[in-house]
Every structure is written in structure tokens, then in C-alpha cells.
Design a protein around this motif. Structure first.
Motif, PDB file in Angstrom:
ATOM      1  N   GLU A 117      -9.421   3.359   1.866  1.00  0.00           N
ATOM      2  CA  GLU A 117      -9.457   2.163   1.032  1.00  0.00           C
ATOM      3  C   GLU A 117      -9.275   2.555  -0.441  1.00  0.00           C
ATOM      4  OE1 GLU A 117      -9.751  -0.885   2.033  1.00  0.00           O
ATOM      5  OE2 GLU A 117     -10.605  -0.793   4.055  1.00  0.00           O
ATOM      6  N   ARG A 118      -8.705   1.658  -1.212  1.00  0.00           N
ATOM      7  CA  ARG A 118      -8.610   1.867  -2.656  1.00  0.00           C
ATOM      8  C   ARG A 118     -10.007   1.856  -3.264  1.00  0.00           C
ATOM      9  NH1 ARG A 118      -5.703  -2.468  -4.104  1.00  0.00           N
ATOM     10  NH2 ARG A 118      -3.746  -1.354  -3.852  1.00  0.00           N
ATOM     11  N   SER A 119     -10.246   2.732  -4.248  1.00  0.00           N
ATOM     12  CA  SER A 119     -11.491   2.639  -5.002  1.00  0.00           C
ATOM     13  C   SER A 119     -11.274   3.090  -6.437  1.00  0.00           C
ATOM     14  CB  SER A 119     -12.591   3.492  -4.371  1.00  0.00           C
ATOM     15  OG  SER A 119     -13.736   3.428  -5.199  1.00  0.00           O
ATOM     16  N   HIS A 120     -11.859   2.362  -7.354  1.00  0.00           N
ATOM     17  CA  HIS A 120     -11.831   2.794  -8.744  1.00  0.00           C
ATOM     18  C   HIS A 120     -13.147   3.464  -9.154  1.00  0.00           C
ATOM     19  CE1 HIS A 120      -7.964   0.888  -8.966  1.00  0.00           C
ATOM     20  NE2 HIS A 120      -7.806   1.368 -10.191  1.00  0.00           N
ATOM     21  N   CYS A 161      -3.339  13.611  -6.920  1.00  0.00           N
ATOM     22  CA  CYS A 161      -4.745  13.340  -7.221  1.00  0.00           C
ATOM     23  C   CYS A 161      -5.158  11.992  -6.627  1.00  0.00           C
ATOM     24  CB  CYS A 161      -4.982  13.298  -8.726  1.00  0.00           C
ATOM     25  SG  CYS A 161      -4.181  14.626  -9.643  1.00  0.00           S
ATOM     26  N   ALA A 162      -4.317  10.973  -6.878  1.00  0.00           N
ATOM     27  CA  ALA A 162      -4.673   9.611  -6.479  1.00  0.00           C
ATOM     28  C   ALA A 162      -4.751   9.466  -4.965  1.00  0.00           C
ATOM     29  CB  ALA A 162      -3.656   8.618  -7.053  1.00  0.00           C
ATOM     30  N   VAL A 163      -3.908  10.183  -4.238  1.00  0.00           N
ATOM     31  CA  VAL A 163      -3.931  10.099  -2.774  1.00  0.00           C
ATOM     32  C   VAL A 163      -5.313  10.464  -2.259  1.00  0.00           C
ATOM     33  CG1 VAL A 163      -3.075  11.151  -0.644  1.00  0.00           C
ATOM     34  CG2 VAL A 163      -1.456  10.497  -2.444  1.00  0.00           C
ATOM     35  N   CYS A 164      -5.822  11.591  -2.700  1.00  0.00           N
ATOM     36  CA  CYS A 164      -7.100  12.061  -2.177  1.00  0.00           C
ATOM     37  C   CYS A 164      -8.275  11.273  -2.746  1.00  0.00           C
ATOM     38  CB  CYS A 164      -7.309  13.537  -2.505  1.00  0.00           C
ATOM     39  SG  CYS A 164      -6.120  14.586  -1.671  1.00  0.00           S
ATOM     40  N   HIS A 165      -8.187  10.878  -4.001  1.00  0.00           N
ATOM     41  CA  HIS A 165      -9.386  10.386  -4.665  1.00  0.00           C
ATOM     42  C   HIS A 165      -9.540   8.877  -4.728  1.00  0.00           C
ATOM     43  CE1 HIS A 165     -10.957  14.274  -5.725  1.00  0.00           C
ATOM     44  NE2 HIS A 165      -9.745  14.659  -6.035  1.00  0.00           N
ATOM     45  N   ASN A 166      -8.442   8.112  -4.787  1.00  0.00           N
ATOM     46  CA  ASN A 166      -8.733   6.690  -4.923  1.00  0.00           C
ATOM     47  C   ASN A 166      -7.713   5.691  -4.439  1.00  0.00           C
ATOM     48  OD1 ASN A 166      -7.085   7.262  -7.278  1.00  0.00           O
ATOM     49  ND2 ASN A 166      -7.656   5.181  -7.898  1.00  0.00           N
ATOM     50  N   SER A 167      -6.516   6.109  -4.069  1.00  0.00           N
ATOM     51  CA  SER A 167      -5.517   5.104  -3.676  1.00  0.00           C
ATOM     52  C   SER A 167      -5.778   4.535  -2.285  1.00  0.00           C
ATOM     53  CB  SER A 167      -4.116   5.712  -3.717  1.00  0.00           C
ATOM     54  OG  SER A 167      -3.675   5.823  -5.046  1.00  0.00           O
ATOM     55  N   LEU A 168      -5.244   3.349  -2.067  1.00  0.00           N
ATOM     56  CA  LEU A 168      -5.205   2.729  -0.739  1.00  0.00           C
ATOM     57  C   LEU A 168      -4.077   3.396   0.034  1.00  0.00           C
ATOM     58  CD1 LEU A 168      -5.650   0.501   1.414  1.00  0.00           C
ATOM     59  CD2 LEU A 168      -4.157  -0.979   0.030  1.00  0.00           C
ATOM     60  N   ILE A 169      -4.437   4.144   1.074  1.00  0.00           N
ATOM     61  CA  ILE A 169      -3.460   4.891   1.858  1.00  0.00           C
ATOM     62  C   ILE A 169      -3.384   4.285   3.254  1.00  0.00           C
ATOM     63  CG2 ILE A 169      -2.842   7.178   2.759  1.00  0.00           C
ATOM     64  CD1 ILE A 169      -2.971   7.057  -0.283  1.00  0.00           C
ATOM     65  N   PRO A 179       0.831  -1.197   0.000  1.00  0.00           N
ATOM     66  CA  PRO A 179       0.000   0.000   0.000  1.00  0.00           C
ATOM     67  C   PRO A 179       0.873   1.257   0.000  1.00  0.00           C
ATOM     68  CG  PRO A 179       0.157  -0.890   2.207  1.00  0.00           C
ATOM     69  CD  PRO A 179       0.897  -1.830   1.310  1.00  0.00           C
ATOM     70  N   TRP A 180       0.234   2.403  -0.095  1.00  0.00           N
ATOM     71  CA  TRP A 180       0.952   3.675  -0.207  1.00  0.00           C
ATOM     72  C   TRP A 180       0.993   4.310   1.183  1.00  0.00           C
ATOM     73  CZ3 TRP A 180      -0.573   7.927  -4.336  1.00  0.00           C
ATOM     74  CH2 TRP A 180       0.585   8.348  -4.999  1.00  0.00           C
ATOM     75  N   VAL A 181       2.204   4.523   1.709  1.00  0.00           N
ATOM     76  CA  VAL A 181       2.352   4.961   3.095  1.00  0.00           C
ATOM     77  C   VAL A 181       2.535   6.477   3.177  1.00  0.00           C
ATOM     78  CG1 VAL A 181       3.684   4.717   5.215  1.00  0.00           C
ATOM     79  CG2 VAL A 181       3.353   2.748   3.707  1.00  0.00           C
ATOM     80  N   VAL A 182       1.599   7.123   3.823  1.00  0.00           N
ATOM     81  CA  VAL A 182       1.655   8.584   3.956  1.00  0.00           C
ATOM     82  C   VAL A 182       2.891   8.994   4.750  1.00  0.00           C
ATOM     83  CG1 VAL A 182       0.243   8.637   6.078  1.00  0.00           C
ATOM     84  CG2 VAL A 182       0.307  10.624   4.590  1.00  0.00           C
TER      85      VAL A 182
END
Lengths: 505, 505, 505
Positions: free
Chosen positions: A323-326, A305-313, A293-296
Motif C-alpha cells: 500500500e502507498r504510505s507517506h 527508494c520509493a518502491v521499497c519504502h512508500n509507493s503503492l506497488i 499504481p506502479w506495476v512491478v
């Protein structure tokens, strides 16, 4: 040169592949997973005829692992969402044939190519073989419906045709022809997507001789709301570009910036001038865009963009922050891309269903901005989604900071709606006094100014407010300065057109 | 969840901190300096609740050294300017508590947080504990006064209000309401800064339960001319962003670009299209943005904003080419950001003191461009500053090249002032012939065009001249093409408005 | 300080050089090739007085190899095109003196500098000492002729003067003065290039005392069509900037972007928003910009400007896909930079020779768009060049994709030409009805709108079509939206000016 035939012996393709393998060995690459015989055959020729594609694929995870291996990772680290990959795919690299041969029964673009049945177009259902969760999230949302929502909404369709049709001067008048498929494809539908249909088969001359391929409409095509020859909507390659299928690229704000930019959807332009953008541009070389996953704070120190809108953080200690969302609207509650005014997000990704109280296919009343509430998500759902977004903000900002930010945004939404309302009031006056004609609300000078008020200037101010930045941009470049002056210019133009009208009578 | 209370035992916070330490150890980081007990307590919770901030701080030098270590470096390499750091700070890392607890007696935003007295806002005087030279250079210059200089100058204040106020159409007329604090904060004052005052205390719900915090106006706020709750002006975080306090970021032109950009202060836009910018964009990954001092040719091969304007620059053999300064006007002699015309830099950072010969709060006469010389630096000081700048240029360019460059710039200054004068002459005609009203010189169509002439187009041409670049930009994008056509359009509009005026009478 | 004299003993310069060498040794650099005694003398002083230049040169291949070594590489890897380097240059690094002393008999800027005969300006014929193939490709093409083609074409010259001349208001009229050399140099000729002539000698004060140097016109100057003091045209440093002479920088799209950008030549702006640009921005840090030859898929995974237009491109297996060319039109068949309409590329780089059927110096008829075919390349040559470009595309795209792309582009060319034709029709009406005067076709409001139609908006749409991208850009930013609204605004303005004309009579 004599054309290859479908009877071309597989042994020849494999011989070509052997040469390719040798060149790979020379590059000293690490051990790679086995390829299926079919993919070996593809690469045998294509490493010679389209080497860029093959090289691009070689950089991809698809070339470096197998579904069986990918599925073994701990859940948070997994890049594949199928529980059990199909047996026939599990133990090979994901190569040309694995993707371009899926679901042949659905693919009207399936054809015989050098002895293999191949689809030209790879669609989201094809990708869902290994990525079913992502495809399910994506399906039915505004993204895959972007083409339909634009072209099957009579009002938006009129705007598209008015802008993109070639004009002629006939008897001193401007006459608009219907826009060509080409121009639609290069302009609005380049992002929104258009329909790829099979017109038939055609023969083309290639470096390998004459071959027969499907004759497709609107091709090439990477619009996010593309209609595919298997009947599905959408395209994964819009963001996971070409044959590297890279998560790094999908997470790059440059990817989003292809469509979300000034003057109508100025997310990218606002980001560039924001503190978040400043940190991204100054520090991106130290970030890790591929970690899952992507670690803040560790993999990135400011949102993209992806951090706020759809990535698993996740946090450095492994707690899931988002949670991740497409479904790219999953964390959005209000639609600041005003149509004509801001409004709660639509319930359905299919916005052609919406009618406002005037019967127009708009989510708000044209005259008052009143929302067409039955088509829009309710307060509870809005709250739920805002909380998801706030959780991302709170990774780096304290609660008070985050609340103050969104309170400010609420004020800005009201003020920009008021500025749009002022323009609409002037527009109404122009229509009533007959200096312009409302039949087509997009084809005269004052109408154009009115469109700019909501589609360009109000949007810019709202995006800057939502994305914490771009003060000069919304002061002088494309925000309040224009919102204000545009009203004056509308008013001046109405007065001048009244003089012309009187003179013409 | 039950709220934490100020009686929360420090032992619990330290326990939380222990978990954090463990995760750090796992990351295999090198040995770090000791943290104060207070900072350990902060991190105990905040590594969980705002992990991004803590991670960001971990990347900072503040987390990796102590003031006592920092002060031992040879003078040119020093990143700290205090002679002797305060004893209580000297031997710990510079952590949360060290910065957020300074000068509590001055801080109206000081409050009790989990048993510690904390300031929400860190101000330049707080930073001056270790960086007194930088704070002294900065204090009293145009940067910390940016908010005051804009809002307490009646003319500029009128411009701000005219642009940012919400408009309504009442009885067919455009009526402007006073701008909201929110919109001012998001537009002009986002860069210029506004006032952070303590309205009182408020309770907020956080992940740790309900807590009481100061209720601040205009917060969040990173404007460079922010008025702080300790009575000081300015903010270091405008450029040394967030909790990495990074010199790399402050030196990055992306940082300056947040406020210094098109259309009114187009430094960034010009830089992007200049040869200097071309080299930066093509080579930046090979440069060293963190070296102190900064060695020309070795650490960078083309100037960024910081190189020319304020960094300590030395030659490869260690000779000082330019001293560091946090007075960002230290190497500037002429103000090309025309108000309305170019003029020598002001003597004081407080430009609200200035009156021109017409009694207006402008550094030049509105009608003739004559400078209000008593408020501006004299020839000798101009010469001294230009020499400092030329020394930077001469690192890479020969004397003749540098002189020719600045001679060219002098010509351009005169020509753009002439183009502004032509627009002002037309403006005067519009006012005299009553097609527009001079009471508010910013709220009608021709006035808007006049503002664009000096604030946008003339500035663009001057910045491009000063910064050796952007030929196409000033030809067609936002320079001579617009300067020229704007005059014609002003003239046409005057004629048309005369017709309207006559008709209205 | 007493000035150095030309009698300055070389031993002193060499002593200074010894210090420089020591500092280099400290930097722990690898073994470097020997320097000529003259270059050692140059560096002796210049490492002190212009250290940035010297450091820049130290990063160059010129400083790291000798012509004799460079010529030994296998042909495809060679960065030097002379068969046998001149003996006196072969075995030293290519240093200051080697380049700044070429062909002294031709150089009117040759002068005595500290005992050495030096040219200020290095010209393409000087570079051709080692790079004759590149210079020959470049010579006579549109690039070195860019200055002449602009300023010696009466029509374009009128446009340049109309835009760049300072305006005054005299008796209520706008009066244009001829543009200054300074402004021409900073605007149009900054890219196109101007003439560097020797006016005489002048004394200047430097850090080393007073010295005598040539007094040059239009200097500094890096315009690609610069006229040099040795009588040649062009400049290599326009793209191979400064003293690193870097192929990496010449291949960087940032370099091309200095001149090829919005609004008139929007290649860069379109690239930024294209899929190709997206891949470049997201992945460039993994690419190899210095490899010769340049391997598709391995060294880069998406095209930059240089990939398509002039670099030597090979496949991973070493097959040549495209030959290197310094004729930047070598792979171009149609000129989409419309003058006024699109047309086949000109036969000669000298476009001042062209006359259309109306006798105007334009490649197409003003009224009908009919090409001045005798001056333009024929179908066969067009086909040959398009095939070269298609070969580059086919590295990554299949034949059908590539064909469909260029078919689309052909449609767009026709449509944008039609949109220009509509504007020209309105322009003709404005001229005929005398609301504007055609004597100077660039100096009135409607004329300005007409210029924008072909020079800005039509170009933008064509570039986006050619470069596979930028859908939103050509929809709303600077393409179809403007093409369409501009026509309406032209028409409205004609009507309004008719009212003014009538009133004036």
C-alpha cells in the motif's frame, strides 16, 4: 517605474493573461481545463516575471486536470485522496491561487498581493485539501519532526553547534561561537528544516516596482521538517519539488539522494553501487515513473527508494503488493542509522521524548547499547513491518533468498554494534584518563573519531547490508577498512595524548 | 493454506499459466515463441508469486526467440555460439526450465520442486549449452578465480581477515575475531565470490505453503568468482543481471562499476571524470547498446568499459576492429592494479601459484618491485595484447595520439612504482625500528598508510593515466596530493611512535 | 605495405570517398550539403582508418549545414556569429579540411599530409573564422589563461611541484624531484592546459605505411588554457568535445564536471546534491539541450552550469533574460574559490599580475584576508554582474527569494573566511614555533592541513551556499565537520610536533 497597487484593475491582469494564452496556443498544447479568475490574474503577471515557475506548473497534472475529474478515476489509479473535493475548487485546474490562498486564518504569512490575499508558504495542511490521506500519514512521523528532533534533543543540538559554529583562535585556544541561522540553514537544517516565522512586513523592489511582502525567517526553505507560518510542520515540496508537483520526481532516487547520502545516511551511495542501482541506471529510460499504481516488472524492473519504502506497488495482474504510505517508516522495523547503536524504530515520530537508562536523550544506552525499549516498537510491530517490506522483495526474489538476506542483515547489525562498542570502550578510556573531556563529547580529536565510528562507518556497513549491495564500498571506501583502522588510530591517539598530558602537567 | 505437493497436477499449473497468457495478450505484445510445457508450469505459479522475475524474463531475448532462430543469424550478428543447439531446446523459448534443469547430475543443488527436478543455481557450464565459446573464454581467467585468488593467497587472506574481523577491546588491547561468513560475503567476497555449497535440505514457509528446498551456504550470491554447487567457478549473472540476461546491461559501465571503483580499483571513478565518460553521460540516450556487432561511431561515440575490454567492435563498413572475448584480460598487458607494484599480466588466471623472489605470494618483489617473471606473460604476448587495445583506440584517434598516450602511461607506471617504493622504504624503517611489527603487515597505523599508498593512491593515478582522464581526481582527490602527503604523514608517525616506544620501555 | 606518398593521386582518395558515400546512402541519411574536394579526400581515407572521428563529425551541425545557410537564421537562433562567412567556406559543409587548414602561416604544426597542408591542432583563432564573437569573449579571460596563471605564479607553481614531483627516501629524508611533463599533463595541467610546441618532424608507422608528422610536446592535450602552436591560448574542444562540436554537450553539466569538482572546485559535487541537480537528473530526458536560444521552463526546468554562467536564455515569449557569453566570469562578481580568502573577481584574466600588500602573488593578504583591491573589480562592476546572475534566478524565483539567497551567501563567505583565518593563525604559530618551516609553505603535515582548510573545506561550503544546495555534503562530507575538526587536528599536531622538536634538540 511606478509600483503596481492593490487597486490594480483585474482587467489589466486578465489582458496580460490573454497574451500568455496566445503563446500557449502557439505551442500547440492540447485542451486544458479552465482556470479560476484569480489564477488567471496570477499568471497574467507571473508568466512575464517568473516564467520558469509558470512553465513548470504547466507541465504538472495540477494544470492538466481538475479535482472533479481526478476523483473519478478507479481507486487504485487515483492521485487524489479526498472523497469530495470542495465545490469551489472542483472544476478548475489547480493553479496558483488554489494552493496559495488556503486557510488564510492560520497563515501568519498571508498578505495582500495585487488585490489578492496570498500565503507565501504552502503547507501540508493546505495540500490536505485534496490529499488528506497522505497528509495524515505524514503528520507526526519522523519526517515533519526532523527539525525538532535534531534541535530540541540536547545531545544532538550540541553536535550541531559544535560543528557549525565559527571558530576563532584566542590566546592559542580554539573558541567556538554559536552557529548563525544562515549556516544552520545551509547545513544540518537544510535537510532537517527550520522555522519560517513572520518577522513583519517589508518593502522590496521588483521588476513591477516596490511591493510589500512578509519578512520571513529562514526563507527560502525546503527542509522536510520545516515549521510553517500556519503552525504546521513539514513540507511536501521537499520531494514533490517546485511547481510540477511531480510523482515522477518524488519516485526518482535522485530526490531522496539530496538528504540520504554519504557519509552519515549513505542510502544513495550504497544504492549506486548495488545491483538494484545498476539495473536502475542501465534501464531507467525504459521505465515508467508516472504510472499509478506502479506495476512491478512492467513499470520498473528493480526497486528505487520509493518502491521499497512508500509507493503503492501492484503486480501485473493488479494485486496490491504494498500500500502507498507517506509515513516513510511504515515498512521499517529497525533503525540502522545508529544512535549510537541500532535499535527498534521509535514508537513516536517525536524522538525528543526518549531517555535511555543513563537519562540521556538516546534510544540506546551509550555504554552497552541496551535499548530504551519503552520508547521503541515491540516485536509484534517489528514483525508486521518486516513482513510488509518482505512482500516487496518477494515480487522478484523467492522466499529463501529474502529470508537469507534479512538473516545476513541481522548478523551485520550485531557486528557493527560490536565495532561501535569497541570504539566507545576506547572513548571511555580517553575520558577516564583525562586525555579528553566528556563535557562536550563532540569537540576533541578522539571524540571526532568516535563519532565517525558510529555515524559514518557503522552506518555505511549497515545500509549496504540492508540494501543488498556495495561490497567494495564497505570493504575499502567507508566501511570495514575504516571501522578497523579508526580503532587503531583512536588507540594510537590516546597514547600520544597521554604523552602530551604528562608533558603539560 | 495447505501446502502444494509434488503430486500437484500439471493441469493446474497449466491453468494458472492460461491466466498469465491472457494478461500478456491484454498487454498487446507481439507474437512470442512457444514455451516448453515445463516452463509453462513454472510461469503458471511464478507469474503470481514472483511476478517481477517473470516480467524481467519477458523483456529478455530468451523469451523472444528460440535457439534454432538465433543460430540462423549471420555470424557477426549472432548472440549464440553453439553450432547446433540441442534438439530438445532448439524450438522453444529459453525459459525457466531450460536453464534451471541443465546437467542435473553435476548439480548438488538439484531438487524436486512441484514435480520438476530444478537447480537453484545456474552456472557457466549450464549457460555453455548455447554459449560455449564465451564460457570457454571465461573459464580459467582471473574473473572466475577471483574468490580463490583472494582467499587462498595467504597474504591477501591476512588482509581480508584483518579488515573484516570484529574487534573487541580486551585489557586495553584490540583483539580481532575471525570474520564471519556474512561479513565476508557482504564485503570482499561480494565481488570476488564465495562458495555455494549444499548443507542439506530445509523446509520453508512460502505463500504456497511449506516446501522443501536445498539449504545453501553463502546464498544469495552473485560474486564473479563464485564456486557453484556443480563444481564450476564463476557466474554469468554478475554482469548479465537477473532474468533479462541483457547485453545492454552487460555493456553498461554501471554494471562494471559495481566492483571496479574507488578507492582500490577506481576504473569507474576515473571514467566518470574522463572525456570518454563525459561523452557517454551526455550522449548515451542516443546510443544503441543492444546492436550486435557493435559499430563504432554509429552505435556509440565514446568507449565504455566493454568497448575497450571485451565487445565485438566493427567499423561502419563492417570490418572487425576487435573480436569479442569473455577473457576480460585479453586486451591487457600490464597489471596496473599494483600488487604491490605494477607488473606484466599473469600467465595463468590462477594467481595463487605465483611466488616472488622473497618467496611471498606476490607477482613482484616487496622491496624492489622486481617482477616474478616466470609467472608473467612475456614481451611478445604483452605486445600482442597492447596492439589489440590500440586498434580500438585507433577507431577514433590517430596513430601518433595513441602512441603518445601509451608512452605517457609508461612514465606514470614508473613514477607511481617509485612513490610506492618510497613508502615501502619508510615501512621497512618502521619495521626495523620496531615501532610496528611486520608479523601481520596490515594491522597497525603505519602499515595502513603503506597499504593506502599502493592499493589506493598509486592505483588511482595509474587508472587515470590508462583511461585518458580525471586530472583533478589524481591531483587533489585521491592521487598525487595523497601519495605525497601520505609519505610525510608516515614519516611523522614513525617519529611519534618512536617517542611512544621509548616512553613504553 | 608501401607507404602512401604526397604524390598520391587525388582520384584514389576520391574513389575511397565514393565507397564511404555509398555506405552513408545505405544508412538512409537525409540530404547533406556538399563537401569540399579536400574534405572528400580526407574522408576517403579517414572513414576507413579512423571511422569513429568521421562518424562523430557526421552527427555534427558542421556536417549538416553550410556557413551560408547558418547565417540566414534569425539573430537569436543563429549558431554562427560571423556576419559574412568567407566565400571559399560559405557553401560547403564545415569538414576536416575547412578547420584543419586555417591560418597556415601562424601554425608551426602545419605539415604536408597526403598532398594537403594540414594543421594538427585547431585553435580558437581558427574557430573564430565563423565564431568571432565567441572567440573575442573568451580571449584574455581566466579560461585560456588557466595554464599561465597556474605555472607562472611562483606560489601556485610551488604547490604544483610539491605535489607532483616523484619522492625518494634518501638518508631517511623525503627528497622531491621536479615533476615530469607527463605527470603535470595528467594532473594539474590536464585541466589548466600546457604548451603544445613543435619539436620537429618524426616518422611514424601507421596502417597506411610510414608517414611524417610534426613531433609535438604535451600532446594529446585538451586543457582549457592550452598554448597552441599558432601562438594562441585556449581550446574550444575542452567543452565542445571532439568532432561533434556539440552545443548539447557543452551545455551538459557532465562537461563542466570534468574539471570543476571535489575537493578543490566542488561545483559538480554540490550540483549533484542540490535541488537544481535533482531536477536535472530526474527530468533531463525531457529537456531540449540543443535549442537556440534556450527557453527557460520549456527547454529546461532547472538550471545547469551553462544556464547560469554563459548561455543565451530567453523567456517563452522570446524576451532575452541573459545574453550568451564565452567569458565564463561574465556573471560572476566574487571569487569563492578562495585564494586564500574570497575576493572580488580580478580585473584581468591574467592573474599573474596580482600582488597583495605582503608582495605575494595572491589577491588577498595571507594573514588578514585584505583584498589587493587595485587588481580586482570595483563595487559597481560587482553590482552589474550580480544583477545579470539574479536575472537568471528570477526566471523561476521571486525577488525576495533571490535576495535572501545572496544575503545568505554573503554571510557564508564571511564565516568561511573566518574559518580560514583561524587555520592561518594556527599555521603562523607552527611556523613561528619552528615545528614547521615556511620556506615552502606546502610541504609539511600541518601545512597540508592548512591548505585543505582553504582549498577544500572552505571552498566546498561556499560553493554549496552559492549553488543553493548540498546540506549534508557541507555538514558531514567535506564542509563544516572538516573545517572544525581540521582546526583541532592542526592544534593537536602542533603540540605533538613541539614534543618531537624538543626531543630532537
Amino acid at each position: 517605474m511606478k509600483p503596481f497597487r492593490k487597486s490594480i484593475p483585474v482587467c489589466i491582469l486578465l489582458l496580460l493573461f490573454a497574451c500568455f494564452q496566445e503563446s500557449l496556443a502557439e505551442e500547440g498544447k492540447r485542451k486544458r481545463p479552465p482556470l479560476s479568475p484569480q489564477t488567471q490574474a496570477c499568471i497574467g503577471c507571473h508568466s512575464r516575471y517568473t516564467p520558469g515557475i509558470v512553465q513548470d506548473w504547466l507541465t504538472s497534472r495540477h494544470a492538466k486536470t481538475t479535482p472533479a475529474e481526478a476523483v473519478k478515476k478507479p481507486p487504485l489509479q487515483r492521485r487524489i485522496s479526498v472523497e469530495t473535493p470542495p465545490a469551489e475548487l472542483a472544476n478548475h485546474a489547480v493553479g496558483c491561487y488554489e494552493c496559495h490562498s488556503r486557510n488564510p486564518g492560520n497563515h501568519r504569512d498571508n498578505f495582500d498581493h495585487m488585490g489578492f490575499r496570498i500565503n507565501v508558504v504552502v503547507s501540508p495542511p493546505d495540500c490536505s485539501t485534496c490529499h488528506p490521506v497522505e497528509e495524515k500519514q505524514y503528520r507526526g512521523t519522523k519526517k515533519p519532526l526532523a527539525g525538532k528532533n535534531l534541535m530540541e534533543n540536547p545531545l544532538y543540538h550540541t553536535l550541531v553547534s559544535t560543528i557549525n559554529g565559527v571558530k576563532e583562535i584566542r590566546d592559542g585556544k580554539i573558541v567556538t561561537r554559536p552557529p548563525s541561522a544562515t549556516t544552520l540553514q545551509e547545513s544540518c537544517l537544510g535537510c532537517h528544516g527550520s522555522s519560517v516565522q513572520v518577522k513583519g512586513m517589508k518593502k522590496i523592489k521588483t521588476a513591477m516596482g516596490e511591493i510589500t511582502v512578509p519578512d520571513l525567517t529562514n526563507w527560502p526553505n525546503q527542509g522536510v521538517g520545516r515549521a510553517n507560518p500556519d503552525g504546521s510542520l513539514g513540507t511536501c515540496t521537499a520531494c514533490h519539488a517546485r511547481h510540477s508537483f511531480s510523482i515522477e520526481m518524488a519516485r526518482s532516487p535522485y530526490t531522496c539522494s539530496q538528504c540520504h547520502l554519504e557519509p552519515d545516511v549513505p542510502a544513495w551511495d550504497v544504492y549506486k553501487e548495488s545491483k538494484h542501482g545498476n539495473i536502475f541506471f542501465s534501464k531507467q529510460q525504459e521505465w515508467n515513473f508516472s504510472a499509478v499504481p506502479w506495476v512491478v516488472g512492467r513499470d520498473f524492473t528493480a526497486p528505487t527508494c520509493a518502491v521499497c519504502h512508500n509507493s503503492l506497488i501492484v503486480s501485473p495482474s493488479g494485486e496490491v503488493i504494498a500500500e502507498r504510505s507517506h509515513d516513510f517508516g511504515a515498512r521499517l522495523w529497525v533503525r540502522i542509522f545508529g544512535l549510537i547503536y541500532t535499535h527498534a524504530q521509535p514508537k513516536s515520530g517525536d524522538t525528543t521524548l526518549i531517555r535511555n537508562k543513563e537519562g540521556l536523550p538516546l534510544p540506546t544506552s551509550l555504554l552497552t547499547g541496551e535499548p530504551a525499549s519503552e520508547y521503541l516498537i515491540d516485536k509484534g510491530e517489528q514483525e508486521r513491518r518486516r513482513t510488509m517490506m518482505e512482500n516487496v522483495c518477494k515480487s522478484c526474489h523467492n522466499t529463501d533468498w529474502v529470508h537469507s538476506h534479512f538473516e545476513k542483515m541481522n548478523v551485520t547489525i550485531k557486528e557493527t554494534d560490536a565495532m561501535v562498542h569497541a570504539a566507545t570502550t576506547l572513548m571511555e578510556e580517553a575520558w577516564k584518563s583525562r586525555v579528553e573531556d566528556r563535557t562536550n563529547p563532540f569537540d576533541e580529536s578522539i571524540e571526532e573519531m568516535w563519532v565517525k565510528q558510529w555515524l559514518f562507518y557503522a552506518n555505511v556497513v549497515r545500509y549496504a547490508s540492508a540494501m543488498t549491495g556495495a561490497p567494495d564500498y564497505i570493504s575499502f571506501k567507508l566501511g570495514w577498512w575504516e571501522l578497523t583502522n579508526n580503532l587503531r588510530n583512536m588507540k594510537d591517539m590516546i597514547e600520544m595524548k597521554k604523552v602530551l598530558l604528562k608533558k603539560g602537567q
